[in-house]
Design an enzyme around this catalytic site. Structure first.
Site, PDB file in Angstrom:
ATOM      1  N   TYR A  54      10.589  16.092  -1.169  1.00 60.75           N
ATOM      2  CA  TYR A  54      11.248  15.828  -2.375  1.00 60.75           C
ATOM      3  C   TYR A  54      10.439  16.101  -3.645  1.00 60.75           C
ATOM      4  CZ  TYR A  54      14.324  12.970   0.544  1.00 60.75           C
ATOM      5  OH  TYR A  54      15.232  12.414   1.297  1.00 60.75           O
ATOM      6  N   GLN A 176      18.516   8.782  10.565  1.00 62.84           N
ATOM      7  CA  GLN A 176      19.020   8.887   9.220  1.00 62.84           C
ATOM      8  C   GLN A 176      19.918  10.169   9.045  1.00 62.84           C
ATOM      9  OE1 GLN A 176      16.861   9.467   4.870  1.00 62.84           O
ATOM     10  NE2 GLN A 176      15.917   8.007   6.143  1.00 62.84           N
ATOM     11  N   ALA A 208      28.192   9.438  -1.631  1.00 62.19           N
ATOM     12  CA  ALA A 208      28.569  11.003  -1.862  1.00 62.19           C
ATOM     13  C   ALA A 208      27.935  11.497  -3.008  1.00 62.19           C
ATOM     14  CB  ALA A 208      30.111  11.507  -1.434  1.00 62.19           C
TER      15      ALA A 208
END
Ligand code: NDP
Length: 324
Positions: A54, A176, A208
């Site tokens: 990330y 996950q 979403a």
């Protein structure tokens, strides 16, 4: 905040977890990131999710700083390994070398001696699964990892991993996957496989990526302060949820969820998060947020129970757009 066991393990996690994909180290500045983490802690969230990849590893550093000074035993920290984090051929994947080195890097950036749940971020077809599971086993034995998970693995991959995990005594406890009112792919095979093997679902993008909050209106440009309207986020929105975002009819259908939520005294985001938590195989929903108010709002979905009539109405409204 309500808590659930992670699959059939003894680990107790907040049913709403906070994740920092796209936001920390990219979309929002450090001050806003700290404010979101503070809001999560204030709302009773104990479970935090990140990944080495990330924001090119910056997200782990930001989260580590934001959580510094917290009682470590009161937190459940998870991170992930697999996606590329450097230029070299061994800076990616699930080889023994990268799993062990990747974990060391994550611990350093997070400022902790161990992670509670260490995920294989994707399946790596280039590496024998035995090699990967043995690396996880050694991390568990050394105390650097307490539990192991997999992310976006198929039912067949999960079943094979679970067999090896039993042999090697690896506590493989979590899956996950992406899961929301709109994206229900795990229901047919992944969930039954995980139920057989004792893994809980810790699901991502329950909104979403914001679509189910109702803020993206048909025929209107994405707000400039939203994920779809920012440089850091719009590529991921296009890649993963573009088929709804660019479909005016789908966005119109999502708007119809507004009255369903308000009749229950909920916001649309809270309805969407409560919806994923209705599934008993879900151990937690990981929420993302660009500002603390969103964390506060979304965390209030904990403990909300939806009647069957509400679930049926959601299915009716979204039926043409659900991916199974
Ligand atoms: P969500 O579907 O919850 O989307 C979060 C985004 O929606 C926020 O950043 C915010 O974006 C917007 N939003 C949130 N709450 C509200 C609200 N109340 N009103 C309006 N807008 C709102 O989850 P994410 O897609 O962020 O994923 C959550 C976490 O899941 C990640 O942080 C990560 O930890 C994990 N994940 C795991 C993956 C994997 O492969 N294992 C892949 C992706 C995510 P904005 O305000 O900018 O519009």
């Amino acid at each position: 905040m309500e808590f659930r066991r992670l699959g059939q393990s003894g680990l107790v996690i907040s049913e709403i977890a906070y994740g920092n994909w796209i936001t920390h180290g990219a979309q929002i500045d450090e001050e806003a990131a700290h404010a979101c983490v503070r809001a999560a802690l204030d709302a009773g969230i104990t479970t935090f999710d990140t990944a080495d990849v990330y924001s090119e590893t910056r997200a782990e550093t930001v989260l580590g700083k934001a959580l510094a000074g917290q009682r470590r035993e009161g937190l459940v920290l998870s991170t992930k390994v697999c996606h590329p984090v450097g230029p070299g051929p061994n800076d990616r994947g699930l080889s023994r070398k990268h799993v062990i080195e990747g974990c060391e890097g994550s611990l350093r950036r997070l400022g902790t001696d161990y992670v509670d749940v260490y995920y294989a971020h994707r399946y790596d077809p280039a590496v024998p699964l035995e090699e990967t599971m043995l690396a996880f086993a050694d991390l568990v034995r050394s105390g650097k990892v307490l539990y192991v998970g997999v992310s976006e693995w198929t039912a067949e991959q999960i079943s094979r991993a679970a067999g090896l995990a039993r042999e090697l005594r690896v506590p493989l406890v979590a899956s996950q996957p992406q899961y929301s009112m709109l994206w229900r792919v795990i229901e047919s095979q992944v969930v039954p496989a995980c139920e057989r093997e004792g893994l809980g679902q810790v699901v991502w993008s329950p909104l979403a990526q914001g679509i189910l909050s109702g803020k993206y209106l048909p025929g209107t440009a994405a707000p400039s302060d939203s994920r779809a309207g920012t440089e850091a986020g719009k590529g991921f929105v296009d890649m993963l949820v573009g088929h709804w975002m660019n479909d005016e009819e789908a966005l119109r259908a999502v708007q119809e969820l507004g009255p369903v939520a308000s009749d229950l005294g909920l916001t649309m985001s809270q309805l969407a998060i409560a919806w994923v938590l209705q599934n008993p195989s879900v151990s937690a929903a990981i929420i993302g947020a660009s500002r603390p108010e969103q964390v506060k709002e979304n965390a209030a979905a904990s403990g909300v129970r939806l009647e069957q009539a509400v679930l049926d109405r959601v299915d009716e409204i979204l039926s043409a757009y659900i991916v199974r």
